[in-house]
Enzyme design. Sequence first.
Site, mmCIF file in Angstrom:
data_model
loop_
_atom_site.group_PDB
_atom_site.id
_atom_site.type_symbol
_atom_site.label_atom_id
_atom_site.label_comp_id
_atom_site.label_asym_id
_atom_site.label_seq_id
_atom_site.Cartn_x
_atom_site.Cartn_y
_atom_site.Cartn_z
ATOM 1 C CE LYS A 93 -0.474 1.916 -2.071
ATOM 2 N NZ LYS A 93 -1.052 1.479 -0.776
ATOM 3 C CB SER A 168 0.849 3.693 1.514
ATOM 4 O OG SER A 168 0.161 2.478 1.315
ATOM 5 C CB SER A 192 -2.610 1.963 2.823
ATOM 6 O OG SER A 192 -1.521 2.029 3.705
#
Length: 486
Positions: A93, A168, A192
């Site tokens: 990420k 996210s 997330s």
Amino acid sequence: MTALSAHAAAADAPSDLARLSAVDLLAGYRRKRFTPVDVVEDIIAALDATHTRCNVVVTAMYEQARADAKRLAAAMRAGEPCGPLAGVPVTIKDLVFVAGVPAYAGSPMNKSFVPDADAAVVSALKAAGAIITCKTTTCESGYKLTADSPVTGLTRNPWNPAHTSGGSSGGAAAAVASGCGPIAIGTDGVGSIRVPSSFCGVFGLKPTFGLVPRSPGFAPPSWASLAHTGPITRTVADAALALETIAIHDLRDAASLAVAQRRFDASPRPLTGLRIGASADLGYAAVAPDVRAAFAKAVAVLEDCGARISGDHPGIDSRILERTLKPIAFIEQAAAVAHKTGDELADCDTDYRDVIAAGRSYAGVDYVEAGYRRTQMRAAFVDLFSRVDALVTPTVAVTAFGAGQLGVASIDGTPVDPHLGWSPFSWPINLAGLPAATVPCGFDRDGLPIGLQIIAPWLDEPTIFKIAAAFEEAQPWAGRWPEMRR
């Protein structure tokens, strides 16, 4: 774990390799069925196709991945030791640092930022022989539960691109769901890892706070007391394998726990005698009917596996979002960019700027008082875990909504906060610092995935793996794929 699965045994064509689990990839390497070079080329093709459809890649690292694959293939031919994850592709990420690779963190403020050091988890993965293929999409600083940002635009759901991937860690979850490799590294400040994993129909694990270090960077250091780093995978065994590698102690992270590295057993076995509390709403949450129905069926599956189910929950105050989470989370978000001027924030998401403004509007006493309430909630979980060994809830109160939306404003006719109110099961667990995972447990009437959240006491990841592995065996999900065209 040395035998190839039926899927892996059939994976003679390189176009099948990107969908193999890490366990099956490692077994295939041992049997010399294919090489890391074959796997990486197929992963790159899958990432390109998925990115075109869903927008998951921020920065491709393909040439380095190819070089690493060639090096590992040569080492394997020579019989040299290569590490426990040798040749396993992993995505990272874009909040997590990879040395020499931009870390935009979804924000225009970071358009020129390139870290000069790896995050501890990245160092651990590299040392284990994993091959990093790319950085994946996120919203700005992980402030919301989608992966949309001014840097990368909308990240979409592989089951239906008109819908969000969640976030996210949305690029991470969508990539795994689409067959772009077995393991992704995500982060979780208010859900997330679990929200996008639920929306995309994969397994996601938020470990105990501090079990996996966040150092030396988390760009910017938002959600300071809430953020966890963990794996997103298709199978429970792959998550266990990943966690064994990244659950390390690092002094650069003040929250890092000095816990000895452990092995995690993800082999399925009966849940006989295990006490599991079950709550469809934690006593206060609005929940979509399809989610409630899938949750009830999932609880019945756990009971069939031998678990002793009781209706139980910690008794969370229904005002927790406004009185506890927002003062803590929004102040920490604002503090992360306290040195930024209005001009520097001008190109950021409007909703992100609203969060920063809200964080700046609180007083110090609001943060401290919210901390007291957080401690009271933690005590409620301590009490709960004196009665049960684990707690299960829905992962999210809704399924994936339209791409480009912040969230939903109502659930089954009940108004909710559009930013965080539709995910009432995720962020209380961040406040408590507990480990939690999501497993796919069904689909809604539109064919979108639904997740079951499994919560265990602090540092009791083994119980999560035990429950998840039993559920995975009873109701397999890894063989179901969104209809993606190469």
